[in-house]
Design an enzyme around this catalytic site. Structure first.
Site, mmCIF file in Angstrom:
data_model
loop_
_atom_site.group_PDB
_atom_site.id
_atom_site.type_symbol
_atom_site.label_atom_id
_atom_site.label_comp_id
_atom_site.label_asym_id
_atom_site.label_seq_id
_atom_site.Cartn_x
_atom_site.Cartn_y
_atom_site.Cartn_z
ATOM 1 N N GLY B 31 0.794 -1.222 0.000
ATOM 2 C CA GLY B 31 0.000 0.000 0.000
ATOM 3 C C GLY B 31 0.825 1.270 0.000
ATOM 4 O O GLY B 31 0.288 2.354 -0.204
ATOM 5 N N CYS B 265 -22.397 -7.508 -19.388
ATOM 6 C CA CYS B 265 -21.201 -7.671 -18.560
ATOM 7 C C CYS B 265 -20.109 -6.744 -19.072
ATOM 8 O O CYS B 265 -19.863 -6.683 -20.279
ATOM 9 C CB CYS B 265 -20.671 -9.098 -18.644
#
Lengths: 268, 287
Positions: B31, B265
């Site tokens: 992160g 989709c």
């Protein structure tokens, strides 16, 4: 303004009415060869309001920003509630800065987030210390807007839609929401017209008394310290030239500079 | 002719080495945004220059590459980046998520669950989650350093105050391994639950902003929220009109000027796979 009992959540630490909350010894800050402030020492007791007056460039704002940790002092000691502030890690100092301490800027734009609603501004400090319940945060924000006399239906408006006086009151609410014990104020009434100033002073006086706040207030306006401050420090060229009880200093100034300062005020 | 003048996968080996170092550091500190010396690429910023550099640094000749843009394999961005690596690296490409070893993506995570050994590379426009709240880079770095993330909740507070719910629907901030708050790139928040505990390596590259960050496999990733307004992964309340899938992220397609629309989709490979298996949606025809 109704009376609010002192918040029971406030931890009182080791400071008692007999022991200073903030103890400053020999604080010095230089800008290269120039003096910011020199050898300033004082004690601040819980519930006490200390005024710092002096002309522009006398070092009062430097002193305040050193005390609040915005600038690093070169020499001296600052003890808050028995803890050495200058030796603290930055994490600790910043945590102190958003829990126990508050800082009211002269220009509310410096202390507010102009792109965030009034409620978000007040709630920020709560969220910064871990509040994660939207309803609670909003409730507290609404309560504090009420205490600083901002109408409840303005909670979702941005500060840019507020008048100067309202912005300053919003800044005060944003600072006091986490029940700080020590508030630094830098010219809180500067730039406001006299009637708005009077209202703000009245509000501040009420809040300080009801919440038992310790305040250090920097101003060049003697009327402000006359109304708010218990004790007064007069600064000139980075040095403290006179200090004492407010009424005593203002009514019977001893130092030549203080005499000049007091006599410079226009009597209307 | 000029294709042979370039090194494998366009970037020279020293540059790839530098990027790999940044990637390893990113994986070691999940992160955390690692600065890297982003190169100018033969495509404009905003077209995935960060993702392309990360992909180039990861590729080996044996890799099977898949490139998607908003879930689709056949949109401009996906086609041009796939062609770029076909020419400069000569790697084989595929549209099948399950077969690919490296997947570069813009704004989606594929519907088919990823597996160990796969690398998912995200294109990131703005890596700093706090950017629109705090414009000063020096200050946001300090906030990351000291874990001062209260401001992130101010943004969510503003959402609820204005819209009655958390209206942030993409680039939804997450907290990684209980430490860094991260911008997952502009993926829909529907995809946020797939970030955490994923067996694949997830790498994020921001070319213009010169940052790389990463999620190692099986990382803890938590979407930020309030106790009384919990995080909800949202999608259009429809089924896919071509394959009938109920649980995939949908694109809305306007079909005429009379208000006609269909939902399909966004992951074209997933949809084609289902149709090949015989699933038929409201407007679909059996293949």
């Amino acid at each position: 303004m109704t009376l609010h009992p002192r918040n029971p959540e406030i931890s009182h630490g080791t400071a008692t009415p007999d022991q200073p909350l903030l103890k400053v010894e020999g604080l010095t800050k230089r800008y290269g060869p120039r003096i910011g402030c020199l050898d300033v020492s004082f004690d601040l007791y819980p519930g006490e309001v200390l005024g710092i007056v002096g002309e522009s460039g006398s070092g009062k704002s430097t002193l305040l920003s050193c005390l609040a940790g915005h600038q690093r002092a070169d020499l001296g000691r600052i003890a808050y509630d028995g803890r050495d502030v200058l030796a603290m890690s930055e994490t600790e100092r910043r945590r102190l800065g958003r829990t126990d301490w508050a800082y009211v800027h002269q220009n509310p734009r410096d202390g507010l987030r102009m792109g965030v609603s009034a409620g978000g501004n007040v709630g920020e400090r709560l969220m910064a210390v871990g509040a994660r319940h939207y309803g609670d945060i909003r409730g507290k924000a609404a309560d504090w807007l009420g205490r600083v006399e901002i109408a409840g239906d303005r909670i979702d408006d941005r500060p840019s839609a507020f008048s100067g006086g309202m912005q300053q009151r919003l800044q005060i609410a944003r600072n006091l929401v986490t029940s700080p014990r020590l508030v630094f104020m830098d010219e809180p009434t500067g730039g406001l017209d006299v009637s708005v100033q009077a209202r703000l002073l009245d509000l501040l006086r009420g809040l300080v008394r009801d919440l038992g706040l310790s305040v250090i207030i920097v101003t060049h306006d003697l009327a402000v310290v006359r109304l708010l401050a218990h004790r007064l420090m007069v600064m000139k060229s980075g040095r403290v030239v006179e200090q004492g009880l407010t009424d005593q200093v203002l009514d019977d100034p001893q130092h030549a500079y203080t005499q000049l300062l007091v006599s410079s005020v226009l009597q209307v | 002719m000029t294709d042979q003048a370039y090194n494998f996968a366009y970037l020279d080996e020293q540059t790839k080495r530098m990027i790999r170092r940044a990637i390893l550091k990113g994986i070691a500190v999940p992160g955390y945004q690692v600065p890297f010396a982003s190169r100018e690429m033969p495509m404009p910023y905003g077209w995935g220059t960060g993702g392309v550099q990360v992909t180039a640094a990861c590729l080996v000749p044996e890799d099977l590459l898949k490139v998607i843009d908003q879930g689709a394999d056949d949109t401009t961005n996906a086609v041009s980046i796939r062609k770029f690596f076909q020419r400069t690296a000569g790697v084989a490409t595929t549209e099948a998520t399950a077969e690919a070893t490296v997947i570069q993506t813009r704004h989606r995570i594929p519907e088919v669950p990823l597996t160990e050994g796969q690398i998912l590379v995200y294109q990131v426009p703005i890596p700093e989650p706090l950017r629109f709240l705090e414009p000063r880079e020096t200050e946001t770095r300090k906030m990351h350093e000291l874990e001062e993330y209260g401001l992130m909740h101010v943004k969510l507070y503003e959402d609820i105050a204005r819209h009655g719910e958390i209206a942030t629907s993409y680039a939804y901030p997450v907290k990684v391994e209980g430490r860094y708050v991260m911008d997952p790139s502009p993926i829909p928040k529907f995809d946020n639950p797939k970030l955490g505990q994923s067996p694949a390596i997830q790498l994020f590259g921001a070319g213009r902003e010169q940052r790389i960050y990463a999620l190692p496999p099986y990382s803890d990733v938590v979407s930020l929220d309030f106790d009384d307004h919990p995080f909800q992964a949202s999608k259009a309340p429809h089924d896919c009109d071509l394959c009938g899938a109920k649980d995939s992220y949908l694109d809305e397609v306007i079909t005429d000027d009379a208000g006609g629309r269909m939902f399909v989709c966004s992951d074209t490979d997933f949809c084609a796979g289902r149709r090949a298996e015989g699933h038929v949606g409201r407007l679909g025809e059996p293949v």
